[in-house]
Design a protein around this motif. Sequence first.
Motif, PDB file in Angstrom:
ATOM      1  N   LYS A 105      41.276  43.280  33.175  1.00  6.53           N
ATOM      2  CA  LYS A 105      41.577  43.198  34.746  1.00  6.53           C
ATOM      3  C   LYS A 105      41.486  45.227  34.601  1.00  6.53           C
ATOM      4  O   LYS A 105      42.210  45.545  35.259  1.00  6.53           O
ATOM      5  CB  LYS A 105      42.743  43.135  34.957  1.00  6.53           C
ATOM      6  CG  LYS A 105      43.156  41.372  34.728  1.00  6.53           C
ATOM      7  CD  LYS A 105      42.823  40.814  35.426  1.00  6.53           C
ATOM      8  CE  LYS A 105      42.887  39.552  35.750  1.00  6.53           C
ATOM      9  NZ  LYS A 105      42.315  38.873  34.500  1.00  6.53           N
ATOM     10  N   CYS A 117      47.472  41.029  42.990  1.00  6.85           N
ATOM     11  CA  CYS A 117      46.390  41.468  42.381  1.00  6.85           C
ATOM     12  C   CYS A 117      47.058  43.514  42.577  1.00  6.85           C
ATOM     13  O   CYS A 117      47.528  44.314  43.168  1.00  6.85           O
ATOM     14  CB  CYS A 117      45.721  41.478  43.816  1.00  6.85           C
ATOM     15  SG  CYS A 117      43.934  42.944  43.482  1.00  6.85           S
ATOM     16  N   LYS A 170      44.264  32.505  41.874  1.00 11.45           N
ATOM     17  CA  LYS A 170      43.051  32.196  41.152  1.00 11.45           C
ATOM     18  C   LYS A 170      42.893  33.344  39.943  1.00 11.45           C
ATOM     19  O   LYS A 170      42.522  32.880  38.488  1.00 11.45           O
ATOM     20  CB  LYS A 170      41.769  31.172  41.469  1.00 11.45           C
ATOM     21  CG  LYS A 170      42.400  30.300  42.252  1.00 11.45           C
ATOM     22  CD  LYS A 170      42.721  29.603  42.089  1.00 11.45           C
ATOM     23  CE  LYS A 170      41.749  28.541  40.377  1.00 11.45           C
ATOM     24  NZ  LYS A 170      42.679  27.076  40.213  1.00 11.45           N
ATOM     25  N   ALA A 171      43.148  34.440  40.121  1.00  5.48           N
ATOM     26  CA  ALA A 171      42.473  35.328  39.568  1.00  5.48           C
ATOM     27  C   ALA A 171      43.510  35.861  38.897  1.00  5.48           C
ATOM     28  O   ALA A 171      42.735  36.980  37.630  1.00  5.48           O
ATOM     29  CB  ALA A 171      41.708  36.579  40.143  1.00  5.48           C
ATOM     30  N   SER A 187      38.045  43.675  45.285  1.00 10.31           N
ATOM     31  CA  SER A 187      38.472  41.854  45.056  1.00 10.31           C
ATOM     32  C   SER A 187      38.558  41.576  47.420  1.00 10.31           C
ATOM     33  O   SER A 187      37.869  40.746  46.918  1.00 10.31           O
ATOM     34  CB  SER A 187      40.390  41.458  45.268  1.00 10.31           C
ATOM     35  OG  SER A 187      40.738  41.698  43.608  1.00 10.31           O
ATOM     36  N   GLY A 236      36.607  33.560  41.770  1.00  8.47           N
ATOM     37  CA  GLY A 236      38.563  33.663  41.336  1.00  8.47           C
ATOM     38  C   GLY A 236      38.745  33.323  39.999  1.00  8.47           C
ATOM     39  O   GLY A 236      39.375  34.447  38.847  1.00  8.47           O
ATOM     40  N   LEU A 252      36.230  35.509  37.167  1.00  6.00           N
ATOM     41  CA  LEU A 252      37.358  37.071  37.120  1.00  6.00           C
ATOM     42  C   LEU A 252      38.827  36.655  36.575  1.00  6.00           C
ATOM     43  O   LEU A 252      38.844  37.688  35.536  1.00  6.00           O
ATOM     44  CB  LEU A 252      36.940  37.576  38.067  1.00  6.00           C
ATOM     45  CG  LEU A 252      36.700  38.125  39.334  1.00  6.00           C
ATOM     46  CD1 LEU A 252      36.512  38.019  41.052  1.00  6.00           C
ATOM     47  CD2 LEU A 252      36.017  39.325  38.482  1.00  6.00           C
ATOM     48  N   SER A 253      39.535  35.670  36.218  1.00  5.63           N
ATOM     49  CA  SER A 253      40.875  35.394  35.335  1.00  5.63           C
ATOM     50  C   SER A 253      40.002  35.976  34.131  1.00  5.63           C
ATOM     51  O   SER A 253      41.066  35.659  33.382  1.00  5.63           O
ATOM     52  CB  SER A 253      40.987  33.983  35.569  1.00  5.63           C
ATOM     53  OG  SER A 253      40.054  33.203  35.512  1.00  5.63           O
ATOM     54  N   TRP A 295      34.923  44.698  36.083  1.00  7.66           N
ATOM     55  CA  TRP A 295      34.717  43.223  37.959  1.00  7.66           C
ATOM     56  C   TRP A 295      33.717  44.215  38.246  1.00  7.66           C
ATOM     57  O   TRP A 295      33.220  43.387  39.102  1.00  7.66           O
ATOM     58  CB  TRP A 295      35.834  43.982  39.190  1.00  7.66           C
ATOM     59  CG  TRP A 295      37.577  43.203  38.370  1.00  7.66           C
ATOM     60  CD1 TRP A 295      37.410  42.779  36.858  1.00  7.66           C
ATOM     61  CD2 TRP A 295      38.062  41.894  39.025  1.00  7.66           C
ATOM     62  NE1 TRP A 295      38.483  41.997  36.689  1.00  7.66           N
ATOM     63  CE2 TRP A 295      39.224  41.265  38.140  1.00  7.66           C
ATOM     64  CE3 TRP A 295      38.321  42.031  40.643  1.00  7.66           C
ATOM     65  CZ2 TRP A 295      40.262  41.119  38.457  1.00  7.66           C
ATOM     66  CZ3 TRP A 295      39.379  41.228  41.110  1.00  7.66           C
ATOM     67  CH2 TRP A 295      40.542  40.261  40.144  1.00  7.66           C
TER      68      TRP A 295
END
Length: 943
Positions: free
Chosen positions: A394, A360, A350-351, A368, A386, A389-390, A399
């Motif tokens: 990144k 990741c 998902k993320a 995470s 997730g 955060l998507s 985060w």
Amino acid sequence: MAETAVSFALGEVYEILKDEAKLLRGIHKDFSDIKDELESIQAFLKDADRRAADEANTNDGIRTWVKQVREASFRIEDVIDEYLRVIHVVQHLGCGASICKITHLISTLISRHQIATEIQDIKLSLSVIKERSERYKFQVSQEQPSSSSTGGIEGSRWHDPRMSSLFIEETEIVGFELPRDELVAWLLKGTEERTVISVVGMGGLGKTTLCKHVFDSENVKSHFDCRACITVSQSYTVRGLFIDMIKQFCRETKDPLPQMLHEMDEKSLISELRQYLEHKRYLIFFDDVWHEDFCDQVEFSMPNNNKRSRIIITTRLMHVAEFFKKSFPVHVHSLQLLPPDKAWELFCKKAFRFELGGKCPAELQGMSNKIVRKCKGLPLAIVAIGGLLSTKSKTVFEWQKVIQNLNLELQRNPHLTSLTKILSLSYDNLPYHLKPCLLYLGIYPEDYSINHTSLTRQWIAEGFVKSDGRRTIEQVADEYLSELIYRSLIQVSSIGFEGKVKNCQVHDLLHEVIVRKMEDLSFCHFLYEGDDESATLGTIRRLSIDTSSNKVLKSTNNAHIRAIHAFKKGGLLDIFMGLLSSKSRPLKVLDLEGTLLSYVPSNLGNLFHLRYLNLRNTKVQVLPKSVGKLKNLETLDIRDTLVHEFPSEINKLKQLRHLLAFHRNYEAEYSLLGFTTGVVMKKGIKNLTSLQNLCYVEVEHAGIDLIQEMRFLRQLRKLGLRCVRREYGNAICASVEEMKQLESLNITAIAQDEIIDLNSISSLPQLRRLHLKARLEKMPNWISTLEFLVKIRLALSNLKDDPLRSLEKLPSLLKVSIWDNAYDGQILHFRSGGFPKLKELYLARLNRVNSILIDKGALLSLENFKLNKMPHLKEVPSGIKALDNLKALDFLDMPTEFVESIDPQNGQNYWIINHVPLVFIRHWIGPKLNDFEVRTIRLFYRE
């Protein structure tokens, strides 16, 4: 919710109106008027609460009205508590004309005037609140408002993510391989009879996703002649469900719809469905079922045509799944949280779905992992967070902001608010009497394992649990807890050997939802490390202290606190207790377990309404005499404190139900008689006629007189006596026989050679647990008649005959411990057919035993077997090989020859134990009781 507060206040008013004797002149009509106003307001509260909760649709006026109703309910509770306190003082003044009594009378007259003034003010405010309700045109709501079969919550505007669960692509599904295979097998195989498959679990577990995935699989599609997938939810009409079913069947088989379908009544629709399905193998999926009577509503529309037809239901409520058993064969699958590896896989999908190849990056892995742990394997939470955060860059900075503000994001971020609303549905669907019980779990810190017994006693002390007249109030409270477990709102974290819940907790994200509701409802205020000291302003009903800061003292200014729970060592708690007890308060629960408290003030008795006092594992040494003024106290827990003697005033507490007082010394070298110490009690114990639990009393100080008084404690369920002398035997037998409800008995002699004769007991019909640490020489005959006994522990008994003969036929026995020279023979023989249900067997320090014989057919249910310091037992019992259900063997300080014989490499007797999954070899290295060197042999069942 205001509905819960009003319902609780109404219950208080009903109780006081029932007892005319407690009502002073003129007060009855005032409380009766309050009752009438509350009942009138209550009729509109479901509608008002729902509209107040709908943030998109509600103006501030409605929320203000609901808040005013709730605060008026709090005022009613407080005035009743104060009234009961004053009544108690008045009733105990008597007719004497001493200066002291006259002074008391004057003070109570002032209090009575203040109470009367407050009651009149409450009546006026309720009248204004009632008039204001007409302005908002609240409706009298039904328990189950009608809507369409797929409409979800009537009038809501929020997107229901449960709907998207019906359309998730197969490539996005993670972690459902095993439950999927189990469900497919149930659908395609098994009996020809129409069968229900129930998937049960908390909101957000993925029940809909799993079942829709199975429902749409090609092998399932091709197996059935026709299928229908119906979303039920909390609001539906049965007629709408039937119409939807017919439409879906006809659409799939391309059959024409029946004429006048929408004009048919329920009876006609049932006939139409039965006729259509009579010769078909059908599959119907009812998603999100909330009500037990749903089974009755739809049962007759689905004929039992012996063509292997199947019905799938998903529900959060175990009793809904089990209700189908009255009419259908049922398979129940309790869907579990995702294991850590699958949770991580789903999060990454998902993320990082469209970036970084779904992987990741190294710099985000720590954060995470923290997020995934926070989700605790709940798929909906992982998908929602997730997904949020998507949308973020990144980077560590972005985060970190999300993690730090996750609690706030749950309330306001559109990616997450739907998650909290889905979790809230289970709370909203609770009957009012269970809502405060669930909210109470939010008082405990996140991820806290809550003791089941403490929790239910706190519910009782708060007045959340009402007796039904047939069972004890503790049994009713246990039923409340079971219902919350069945509703998938509480997770069981540990169970006892009987299969009963010992500890429980709530999922972290559900905990967040509960905490938010608690704060909105003024149910509880939280003090954390770093909180602003001024945060305690405003109405506080309960206080949860998760800080060691001394600023907790500031919170004592609020006069309306009904419960205080402390979860850290705390600072100057002695001062805190002094301030708290300085005047009467409506405090009912005071839980200071594990804090640094060392002193209980002499004015403790001012807390007239206190019902639950937990000082366990504190440094308290003495209880003040004023403890005798706590007339409403139900639970007093001073286990593992330094209190060794109760003041005689303790015997005035006629409402006391649970008196828990012992200390266990884990720091000292092992001593069976010295490991646990009890407390000294004075004569007068016969007055404690409500007692259910009393353990442990050091009886040698008051002797036979004290023991003889115990015959009046006829409500006792659990009794523990220590320092018992030989001459007390007959008195103990006579008193214990009067305790017809006794379930647990623990008797410990004053010395190892003290012979205690218990043979004159004729029967203890309800006894479930028996601990005897005393020289018996002969096993009492009544023990072999205890049909409900589940646990027995014998020590120091010096029995000449094999004790297994008296125990092997007991039908309910689950756990046996034979310790410290309880048996003076050399051979213990477990005969075929003996101990059919026994799960745990513990043999320790039997200095003469050199052989243990286990016949084939004995101990068929045994799961755990422990041997501790048996110096003459050189070989492992060969009969262990036949114990197919054995899960663990635990050997402590056994002879060298014994240990070497079961070594996996060279042991000649290793073959005896190689089917057991876990074998522990322990060696005590001291000085503390639990200082072990442990060697674990990990084994696996052979194919």
